[in-house]
Design a protein around this motif. Structure first.
Motif, mmCIF file in Angstrom:
data_model
loop_
_atom_site.group_PDB
_atom_site.id
_atom_site.type_symbol
_atom_site.label_atom_id
_atom_site.label_comp_id
_atom_site.label_asym_id
_atom_site.label_seq_id
_atom_site.Cartn_x
_atom_site.Cartn_y
_atom_site.Cartn_z
ATOM 1 N N GLU A 38 1.152 -4.723 3.118
ATOM 2 C CA GLU A 38 0.847 -5.986 2.423
ATOM 3 C C GLU A 38 1.038 -5.778 0.932
ATOM 4 N N GLY B 50 0.822 -1.211 0.000
ATOM 5 C CA GLY B 50 0.000 0.000 0.000
ATOM 6 C C GLY B 50 0.852 1.255 0.000
ATOM 7 N N GLU C 218 -10.020 0.524 0.045
ATOM 8 C CA GLU C 218 -10.117 -0.860 0.520
ATOM 9 C C GLU C 218 -8.797 -1.620 0.388
ATOM 10 N N ASN C 219 -8.036 -1.290 -0.649
ATOM 11 C CA ASN C 219 -6.796 -2.034 -0.899
ATOM 12 C C ASN C 219 -5.782 -1.135 -1.607
ATOM 13 N N ILE D 254 -2.976 -2.921 4.985
ATOM 14 C CA ILE D 254 -2.800 -2.614 3.565
ATOM 15 C C ILE D 254 -1.459 -1.928 3.299
ATOM 16 N N GLU E 9 0.357 -6.512 -2.967
ATOM 17 C CA GLU E 9 -0.682 -7.038 -3.867
ATOM 18 C C GLU E 9 -0.438 -6.512 -5.279
ATOM 19 N N SER F 14 -13.420 -6.141 2.692
ATOM 20 C CA SER F 14 -12.970 -7.331 1.947
ATOM 21 C C SER F 14 -13.288 -8.602 2.722
ATOM 22 N N SER G 115 -10.472 -1.950 4.563
ATOM 23 C CA SER G 115 -10.136 -3.356 4.319
ATOM 24 C C SER G 115 -11.103 -4.334 4.982
#
Ligand code: SF4
Ligand code: SF4
Lengths: 395, 95
Positions: free
Chosen positions: A177, A13, A142-143, A174, A179, A277, A274
């Motif tokens: 993490e 993030g 959210e992400n 986030i 992604e 989710s 988050s």
């Protein structure tokens, strides 16, 4: 670039925030490090050191100074950004109101973290919920993918309505993490945001202006009314800019709210960031069992999407509102109160309860999500519930 | 001066144009007013130099009087007028 084709990058993030800032290439960034937002400006300062951006980077001695420097630069007409968390945001509190009152479109990336005491570096929404009334546009993502796109859109939104904007993601959950983020090419970002057109030019010596003068009983109220008009207007502007962004790039970022499996829902949960989710996963499981349950994710809370809340939740039998923050008012979390206020004059007002969860970064897990849905279902079926409950705390 | 509505004001709480401080009448909350005795005044300009509101009026090297629209009655002028001259007295404003 062909619509819908992105450059896929594996980013945390914070890296996504910093990468968006790099592509935005702001004129000035003034910041002070604080966990979990430190990396945002740390990575950005590398871009500065490597000559990958043209930004004037001002490392200051506190967050109060960081936002003060941002205000000065923004008054001067610069495109300005910063990033912070928690105590840092709290230290900026005084200047947040000044940035908004002077109508400066500063964009701030926030990795949400709780507030002391007791001291804790992990994620909840106590920090930015404390800034609800400061006059900033507030965007909860959210992400990492959504955070990346939201920062770019926030520049355009802020500079169109001349209000500052803060873009949030959940600290650690986030911010740290990794992604897959669908990034855009530099030139597309540049083209979309265009140039900032300030309200006045401080360097036009033929037409001087006084910024920040004393404003007493005779005019302060008019200036605040005008500032409110900008926030009313932001509603329309946010919808337009989000649509244009999605249409241009083939993204699917919701503007104010994201309804999830709400169409025929008899009961629903409202959540930010988050936690949404996690809830979506559990809702899918409950749907498979035939339960008519859905979710409304609030993405932008300033301006507050009361029309959308009414549109999606009126007629639903029972609603539970999740808050990763306390108001210490004994009236429940901040979003519970605001969702309730928005639904007060709804034609078919649902029964409503609230949940405070995840304080200090406490994991919000499947078990808690199941408990939340069960309780909202009970409420739908006529069970009396308290004003709000604490989820995931040891009794 | 007719006060403007919020729709008529420039955005950003700025004051456009300069100079505009003369438009802000700072003299309406004065409790005492300085009165210059021109029989005593030597036009040394000390009061003019010290007045924090540029309210001592001067023309061609001569003190002309006080700008009562902006003089806030602080009494600094009376204080700095040389003791041997004492050309300025502070008089109570009528309420
Ligand atoms: S009383 Fe104060 S403001 Fe008025 S003329 Fe004297 S020094 Fe200036
Ligand atoms: S200080 Fe006294 S003497 Fe000197 S100019 Fe002012 S009033 Fe006159």
């Amino acid at each position: 670039m062909e619509k819908g084709t992105f450059i896929k990058m594996a980013l945390t993030g914070n890296e996504a925030y910093a990468y968006a800032m790099k592509q935005i290439n702001p004129d000035v960034v003034a910041a002070y490090p604080i966990t979990p937002a430190t990396e945002i400006v740390q990575i950005f300062s590398k871009y500065v050191a490597n000559g990958e951006v043209d930004t004037e980077f001002i490392p200051v001695e506190s967050e109060h100074s960081a936002l003060s420097a941002c205000v000065g630069a923004s008054v001067g007409g610069a495109r300005v950004m910063t990033g912070t968390s928690s105590q840092g945001l709290a230290l900026m509190h005084e200047i947040q109101y000044i940035a908004a009152g002077l109508r400066l479109p500063i964009v701030m990336a926030v990795a949400n973290r709780t507030l002391s005491a007791p001291i804790n570096i992990h994620g909840d929404h106590s920090d930015t919920m404390g800034s609800r009334d400061s006059g900033w546009i507030q965007i909860y993502t959210e992400n990492a993918n959504e955070a990346y796109h939201s920062v770019i859109m926030a520049i355009k939104i802020a500079e169109t309505v001349n209000l500052p904007a803060m873009v949030m993601l959940d600290g650690f959950i986030i911010s740290h993490e990794m992604e897959v983020v669908n990034t855009l090419p530099d030139e597309e970002v540049k083209k979309f945001i265009g140039e900032r057109k300030p309200l006045y030019n401080l360097f036009d010596f033929e037409n001087p202006v006084t910024v920040g003068p004393l404003d007493l009983q005779d005019y302060y109220f008019e200036h605040k009314r005008q500032q409110m008009e900008a926030m009313f207007n932001a509603k329309k502007v946010i919808l337009e800019i989000t649509k244009k962004y999605n249409d241009t790039f083939g993204t699917d970022i919701p503007a104010f709210v994201e309804p999830y499996r709400l169409d025929d829902a008899e009961y629903a949960v409202v959540a930010l960031s988050s936690a949404a989710s996690t809830l979506k996963e559990i809702i899918d499981e409950w749907r498979e069992k035939g339960e008519k349950v859905g979710l409304l994710r609030l993405r932008i809370t300033r301006p507050f999407p009361y029309e959308e809340v009414k549109k999606y939740l009126s007629g639903i039998k029972a609603v539970g509102v999740m808050d990763r923050a306390e108001t210490h008012s004994t009236l429940g979390g901040p979003m519970l109160q605001e969702v309730k206020a928005a639904l007060y004059d709804a034609e078919k007002r649902p029964k409503i309860t609230g949940f405070v969860f995840g304080l200090g970064g406490r994991d919000f897990d499947d078990e808690q999500a199941n408990t939340v849905l069960s309780m909202i279902k009970d409420l739908k079926d006529g069970k009396e519930l308290p004003l709000y409950s604490f989820i995931g705390v040891r009794e | 001066m007719k006060l403007k509505s919020w729709k008529e004001l420039p955005e950003g709480a700025i004051i456009p144009g300069a100079p505009n401080s003369p438009e802000f009448k700072t003299g309406d909350w004065r409790t005492e007013r300085p009165v210059i005795n021109f029989d005593k005044c030597t036009h040394c300009h000390l009061c003019w130099l010290y007045c924090p509101d540029s309210s001592i009026l001067t023309e061609n090297g001569k003190i002309k009087g006080v700008d009562y629209d902006h003089c806030k009655g602080c009494g600094i002028c009376a204080e700095v007028c040389p003791p041997s001259i004492k050309a300025i007295t502070m008089e109570k404003e009528e309420v």
